[in-house]
Design a protein around this motif. Structure first.
Motif, PDB file in Angstrom:
ATOM      1  N   ARG A  65      -1.760   8.266  -0.091  1.00 51.68           N
ATOM      2  CA  ARG A  65      -2.138   8.097   1.316  1.00 51.68           C
ATOM      3  C   ARG A  65      -2.623   9.413   1.894  1.00 51.68           C
ATOM      4  NH1 ARG A  65       0.420   4.326   4.560  1.00 51.68           N
ATOM      5  NH2 ARG A  65      -0.495   5.478   6.298  1.00 51.68           N
TER       6      ARG A  65
ATOM      7  N   LEU B 106       0.865  -1.174   0.000  1.00 51.76           N
ATOM      8  CA  LEU B 106       0.000   0.000   0.000  1.00 51.76           C
ATOM      9  C   LEU B 106       0.911   1.236   0.000  1.00 51.76           C
ATOM     10  CD1 LEU B 106      -3.072   0.086   0.109  1.00 51.76           C
ATOM     11  CD2 LEU B 106      -2.922   0.393   2.569  1.00 51.76           C
TER      12      LEU B 106
ATOM     13  N   ILE C 281      -4.787  -5.231   7.381  1.00 54.85           N
ATOM     14  CA  ILE C 281      -5.101  -4.597   6.081  1.00 54.85           C
ATOM     15  C   ILE C 281      -5.801  -5.614   5.157  1.00 54.85           C
ATOM     16  CG2 ILE C 281      -4.155  -3.349   4.073  1.00 54.85           C
ATOM     17  CD1 ILE C 281      -3.319  -1.724   6.324  1.00 54.85           C
TER      18      ILE C 281
ATOM     19  N   HIS D 250      -4.423   3.387   6.719  1.00 58.17           N
ATOM     20  CA  HIS D 250      -4.548   3.038   5.298  1.00 58.17           C
ATOM     21  C   HIS D 250      -5.467   3.989   4.526  1.00 58.17           C
ATOM     22  CE1 HIS D 250      -7.536   1.007   7.773  1.00 58.17           C
ATOM     23  NE2 HIS D 250      -8.358   1.417   6.817  1.00 58.17           N
TER      24      HIS D 250
ATOM     25  N   TYR E 207      -4.149  -3.922  -4.491  1.00 58.34           N
ATOM     26  CA  TYR E 207      -3.578  -4.490  -3.255  1.00 58.34           C
ATOM     27  C   TYR E 207      -3.480  -6.011  -3.369  1.00 58.34           C
ATOM     28  CZ  TYR E 207      -3.215  -5.867   1.649  1.00 58.34           C
ATOM     29  OH  TYR E 207      -2.807  -6.449   2.834  1.00 58.34           O
TER      30      TYR E 207
END
Ligand code: SF4
Ligand code: SF4
Length: 337
Positions: A267, A63, A105, A249, A118
């Motif tokens: 982010r 990420l 996550i 996240h 992801y």
């Protein structure tokens, strides 16, 4: 060779093993970058394994702070889209706290509607973990039940015994590496396995009195009873705590380029003042204290509701970077034990 057997890798053979692996995949490992340990593409330099767990978590390889989701090209009013294929990668030296962060996550980006960028990075990455035998001073993974011993989420697990590493496989990919590179491994001696247990028990003992032991029944009370105005006065709203956190996240999406360009995922952080500001200018959380309160609610109530796991893994990185030198955990420690 079975997945339950433990092997011994001599210290000098680790580099040879990584050299061979880097012939087929990109190897990422902790190295010194500007005198600080950081996870980076390994190009044969010395490994920075004796340092603290790097400030930037290896979770960022799944990420990233900024990534291109896809590119778009417009021709005669129609758009075509293209994506980069995922890179085959091996991350070496991931610790227990970061493995747990990845599991949290997974529970968010892998649940319901799976997040494809992801998921494809998860599928194409091999994880070689390293047990923490000398945890950093600010680490409290033991309190959060996420370390220092890695229990799951790796393909191979190494424990530093001093003269070499005890190596165990945790997946078929790990067994494959052991088989394909068997000349570097020898069957472990029962004494090596005992030594691993002794070193990890010592590491756990060092951490007994660190950090909060969150009692789920007292979390809401602790958060409601905290003095968030005072906490907010110490917070400079820099966002550092959130940007180094392996579990945070939140992101925003941005299209860069008209008519052709790329869609970026960057982010973001709920600690920043603009995060919840609306187009009208109204902001439901204008004060740093209110945003910190939300941060704790997210980590200790909302994320557990979704994933069954706390949104903090006790890596201690937030305290390492906090400009306000806010003791993030003191109020929480007393109130939740
Ligand atoms: S909240 Fe702090 S200690 Fe917990 S996982 Fe995030 S950075 Fe680590
Ligand atoms: S790192 Fe410290 S000062 Fe910066 S936003 Fe987080 S709590 Fe506030």
């Amino acid at each position: 060779m079975t997945s339950t057997t433990a092997f011994f890798l001599r210290r000098e053979d680790l580099i040879h093993l990584l050299e061979e692996l880097s012939g087929t995949v990109e190897v990422v490992a902790p190295v010194l970058v500007w005198d600080e340990a950081a996870f980076a593409t390994w190009r044969g330099e010395a490994l920075a394994l004796d340092d603290k767990n790097p400030l930037a978590s290896p979770v960022e390889f799944f990420l990233p702070k900024k990534e291109v989701l896809f590119r778009y090209v417009q021709y005669s009013g129609r758009y075509t889209f293209s994506e980069d294929p995922p890179k085959a990668r091996l991350i070496f030296g991931m610790r227990a706290c970061d493995l747990r962060a990845l599991k949290v996550i997974d529970g968010i980006f892998g649940a319901d509607l799976s997040d494809l960028p992801y998921a494809s990075k998860r599928r194409s990455t091999i994880i070689v973990a390293l047990n923490c035998t000398s945890p950093g001073e600010g680490c409290f993974c033991r309190s959060m039940g996420s370390g220092p011993v890695a229990e799951e989420g790796y393909d191979l697990l190494l424990t530093d015994l001093g003269r070499g590493y005890l190596v165990e496989a945790g997946s078929p990919a790990g067994v494959y590496i052991l088989r394909a590179h068997h000349r570097h491994f020898e069957e472990a001696d029962p004494e090596d396995i005992k030594e691993k247990g002794r070193l990890l028990a010592l590491a756990e003992e060092k951490m007994i009195k660190r950090g909060p032991f969150p009692n789920p029944e007292k979390i809401r009370e602790a958060i409601d009873g905290a003095d968030w105005e005072e906490a907010g006065r110490r917070c400079l709203a820099c966002g550092g705590c959130s940007f180094v956190c392996p579990v945070c996240h939140c992101f925003s999406v941005l299209d860069q380029g008209v008519p052709d360009g790329e869609r970026l995922r960057c982010r973001d952080s709920c600690i920043l003042s603009g995060f919840s500001r609306m187009t009208s200018g109204a902001n439901p959380r204008p004060d740093p204290g209110e945003r910190l309160r939300h941060w704790y609610l997210d980590k200790f109530l909302y994320i557990p509701e979704k994933t069954g796991l706390f949104g903090c893994v006790g890596c201690g990185r937030c305290s390492r970077v906090c400009l306000g030198e806010a003791d993030r955990w003191s109020f929480f420690k007393e109130a939740t034990e």
